[in-house]
Design an enzyme around this catalytic site. Structure first.
Site, mmCIF file in Angstrom:
data_model
loop_
_atom_site.group_PDB
_atom_site.id
_atom_site.type_symbol
_atom_site.label_atom_id
_atom_site.label_comp_id
_atom_site.label_asym_id
_atom_site.label_seq_id
_atom_site.Cartn_x
_atom_site.Cartn_y
_atom_site.Cartn_z
ATOM 1 C CE LYS A 65 -3.490 2.328 2.889
ATOM 2 N NZ LYS A 65 -4.352 2.226 4.092
ATOM 3 C CB SER A 143 -6.551 5.354 3.546
ATOM 4 O OG SER A 143 -5.872 4.476 4.432
ATOM 5 C CB SER A 167 -7.793 2.597 6.455
ATOM 6 O OG SER A 167 -8.094 3.962 6.603
#
Length: 443
Positions: A65, A143, A167
């Site tokens: 990520k 996110s 997230s």
């Protein structure tokens, strides 16, 4: 089952080579640009696949990520062009990615995030938005929205994700995936601890199956704890009927498996432990944003308006403010544990309703109050697990109007492994009709 474990088995059996699996992922990734932040050159990715370590996921393509634990050779910019212009790709893996790589996973790119992770949608400025594979007009969440979009669209079967205010769980609920926010300190965050965030953040994966999440956790951490078959169900009045009904359906599955289902606290959770945890998270994120951007040398004029406002809020905080916040975190942790009563797990929705439409979290304004209220309204049941450092497993619990519906099981501290075992009856509760198969997985 179509998941990372199945793909690893197909590679081990010679039904497909690791290089061919990687080639299929690379091809699919180019068809879904909004999910990606960056990727390795094709030849380098193929070479890494050929040299994958033996392990339960040997040869399986994998994404990091663009925020959190770093991957060697992949520049992490937290969704910000301004940061990307000022950093270099790391030469070494973080502790977490060293373990992921030792498990046989092959990291070859980073998934998209909202700028500095400050939204529950993934629409970084200057890049195509990450879209929900079930409905391209809606968000896959944030996110870790790029990671969720990548797994749900089949670019990869499993991807790294982080969770400081929902997230992992929000994108899982938006996209029909499984995702565990581990207990505080369970997933390794060294050597730099850049995503520690005073203990509210944890990192692991998003995947299409419970067994993939269980294997991923076992590869990076060991936790203790047993769980009694008591589950407290909390149904906040902030959640719509679809979320409530999916959660109740999950409760029936657990009850049929022998669990004792009981009602959670009679009052609305939002009254006692919703707003305060989110305000603590806001303070921590603002402080981290100010510190990180200042250390990187990013000026205000290269930031969206919302991030400028958050940075200013962080700059105005004092050491006394943050010291008080650290104490409040521990006090809130004790208060939140009281909601378990004599149960060892809490079952509740993740979202208040369906995934919002794209554009729901703009950054061209300075109203931080409105922004955080909107995040709280979308995921009213997420922040307190971060503040209390509890393991929280999001899972698919329904499918309505063409969209997945998620729920979550929350356990007591460091009961992560037991929580995943406890969730086993839910593994086949619903078969999510993903719009795309996993790239490279033989049929």
């Amino acid at each position: 089952m179509t998941d990372a474990t199945a793909l690893a088995a197909a590679i081990a059996a010679g039904r497909i080579s690791a290089q061919d699996a990687m080639a299929a992922s690379l091809a699919r990734a180019h068809e879904t640009p909004g999910a990606m932040a960056c990727m390795l050159p094709i030849e380098e990715a193929l070479s890494l696949a050929d040299g994958a370590a033996p392990g339960p996921f040997s040869g399986v393509p994998f994404f990091g990520k663009d925020l959190g634990a770093v991957v060697r050779g992949l520049k992490q910019s937290a969704g910000s062009a301004a940061i990307a212009n000022r950093v270099e790709a790391p030469l070494q893996d973080s502790a977490l990615f060293a373990l992921f790589r030792a498990a046989g996973l092959v990291p070859f790119g980073l998934t998209a995030v909202p700028e500095v992770g400050l939204a529950l949608s993934t629409e970084p400025e200057g890049r195509p938005p990450a879209t929900n594979p079930f409905d391209a007009t809606r968000t896959p969440g944030g996110s870790s929205g790029g990671a969720a979009a990548a797994v749900a669209s089949g670019i990869v079967a499993i991807a790294h994700a982080t969770d400081a205010a929902g997230s992992i769980r929000v994108p899982a609920a938006c996209c029909g995936l499984w995702g565990l926010k581990p207990s505080r300190g369970v997933s390794p965050m060294g050597p730099d601890y850049n995503n520690w965030l005073m203990g509210i953040a944890s990192e692991l994966v998003l995947a299409r199956s419970l067994r993939d999440v269980k294997t991923a956790l076992a590869c990076v951490a060991t936790t203790d704890g047993r769980m009694t078959p008591r589950v407290a169900v909390i149904l906040p009045d902030t959640c719509d009927d679809t979320q409530v009904n999916a959660t109740l359906a999950a409760a029936k599955v657990l009850e049929a498996a022998g669990c004792i289902i009981q009602d959670g606290p009679p009052s609305s959770p939002s009254d006692k432990y919703l707003s305060r945890p989110m305000s603590l998270i806001r303070m921590i994120l603002a402080a981290a944003l100010h510190e990180g951007l200042t250390a990187t040398g990013v000026p205000d004029d290269e930031l969206p308006q919302l991030l400028r406002a958050a940075r200013a809020e962080g700059a105005a905080l004092t050491g006394t403010d943050l010291f008080a916040a650290s104490r409040d975190i521990m006090q809130m942790s004790d208060i939140i544990l009281e909601f378990f009563g004599d149960a060892d797990a809490i079952l509740m929705p993740v979202l208040s309703g369906p995934p919002p439409m794209l554009g729901a979290f703009p950054m061209d304004h300075t109203d931080l109050d409105a922004h955080f209220l909107k995040m709280e309204a979308m995921a009213p049941n997420a922040a307190w697990a971060n503040v209390a450092g509890l393991p929280a497993l999001a899972f698919p619990a329904g499918f309505e109007n063409g969209l997945p519906v998620g729920a979550q099981l929350i356990g007591r501290p460091n009961s992560d492994t037991a929580l995943l075992e406890f969730a086993q009856p839910l593994a086949h509760m619903i078969d999510i009709p993903f719009p795309h198969p996993i790239a490279g997985l033989p049929t």
